[in-house]
Write a protein that holds these residues in place. Structure first.
Motif, short mmCIF file in Angstrom:
data_model
loop_
_atom_site.label_atom_id
_atom_site.label_comp_id
_atom_site.label_asym_id
_atom_site.label_seq_id
_atom_site.Cartn_x
_atom_site.Cartn_y
_atom_site.Cartn_z
N GLY A 135 0.79 -1.22 0.00
CA GLY A 135 0.00 0.00 0.00
C GLY A 135 0.83 1.27 0.00
O GLY A 135 1.91 1.34 -0.57
N ALA A 136 0.30 2.28 0.69
CA ALA A 136 0.92 3.60 0.76
C ALA A 136 0.97 4.04 2.22
O ALA A 136 0.31 3.45 3.06
CB ALA A 136 0.10 4.59 -0.08
N GLY B 220 5.83 5.46 8.61
CA GLY B 220 6.46 4.63 7.59
C GLY B 220 5.67 3.36 7.32
O GLY B 220 5.99 2.60 6.41
N ALA B 221 4.62 3.13 8.13
CA ALA B 221 3.80 1.93 7.96
C ALA B 221 2.91 2.07 6.74
O ALA B 221 2.25 3.09 6.55
CB ALA B 221 2.96 1.70 9.21
N LYS B 222 2.90 1.01 5.91
CA LYS B 222 2.04 1.04 4.73
C LYS B 222 0.65 0.52 5.08
O LYS B 222 0.49 -0.41 5.86
CB LYS B 222 2.65 0.21 3.61
CG LYS B 222 3.87 0.88 2.99
CD LYS B 222 4.26 0.21 1.71
CE LYS B 222 5.32 1.04 0.99
NZ LYS B 222 5.57 0.53 -0.35
N MET C 105 0.87 10.66 -4.78
CA MET C 105 1.85 10.15 -3.82
C MET C 105 1.60 8.67 -3.53
O MET C 105 2.53 7.86 -3.47
CB MET C 105 1.81 10.98 -2.54
CG MET C 105 2.22 12.42 -2.77
SD MET C 105 1.79 13.53 -1.41
CE MET C 105 2.78 12.84 -0.10
N ALA C 106 0.34 8.29 -3.37
CA ALA C 106 0.01 6.89 -3.10
C ALA C 106 0.34 6.01 -4.31
O ALA C 106 0.88 4.91 -4.15
CB ALA C 106 -1.47 6.75 -2.74
#
Length: 166
Positions: A31-32, A38-40, A88-89
């Motif tokens: 994911g994003a 920093g976790a996706k 961004m994602a």
């Protein structure tokens, strides 16, 4: 701007904080990220949280593109750069979008919104102008992820069918 979003989160404003916490509850290694982590997580959740954070402070960026002296300009409102988290994602999800491409995608998103605003006023139908942004987001996100023209058309169609009440 992104800085508005980071500031809104730093000051723990309500909607951005709630949406950020919700996004982090949907971990996704492909994911994003949400601002400040920093976790996706699920990309759609990251986009919603980050866009909300940007919008919290940056709510005065509406552009009124209507100019009756230019043929074809019959409408004209669109606002805010709170759709940039879409790009961004996409960059984070694909892992192969460089800064130049991301910047072009942000400009493309704004151009789609601007052209739609010039020719079709959602305000006239009591529909929030952010629907233009949703249409642009579907097109740009799909393009960045490599969707076909038919897939992008379908995504735009679903967006319109969901948000336009006629």
């Amino acid at each position: 701007s992104v800085m508005c979003g980071i500031s809104a989160l730093a000051l723990k404003t309500n909607a951005p904080t709630v949406l950020r916490e919700e996004a982090l509850a949907y971990p996704d290694s492909n994911g994003a990220t949400v601002f400040g982590s920093g976790a996706k997580c699920a990309p759609e959740k990251a986009i919603c949280a980050n866009a909300s954070a940007v919008r919290e402070w940056d709510s005065n960026g509406t552009v009124f593109g209507y100019n009756p002296n230019i043929p074809g300009h019959t409408a004209g409102e669109f606002g805010h750069n709170d759709f940039y988290p879409v790009v961004m994602a996409a960059a984070q999800v694909t892992g192969n979008i460089d800064g130049k491409t991301a910047l072009k995608a942000m400009i493309c998103l704004d151009e789609i919104r601007g052209r739609l605003a010039e020719v079709f006023s959602l305000k006239s139908y009591k529909i929030d102008h952010v629907v233009h942004g949703a249409i642009g987001s579907a097109a740009v996100y799909g393009a960045l992820l490599g969707a076909s023209a038919e897939e992008i058309e379908s995504a735009i169609g679903m967006t319109i069918a969901h948000y336009v009440p006629f």
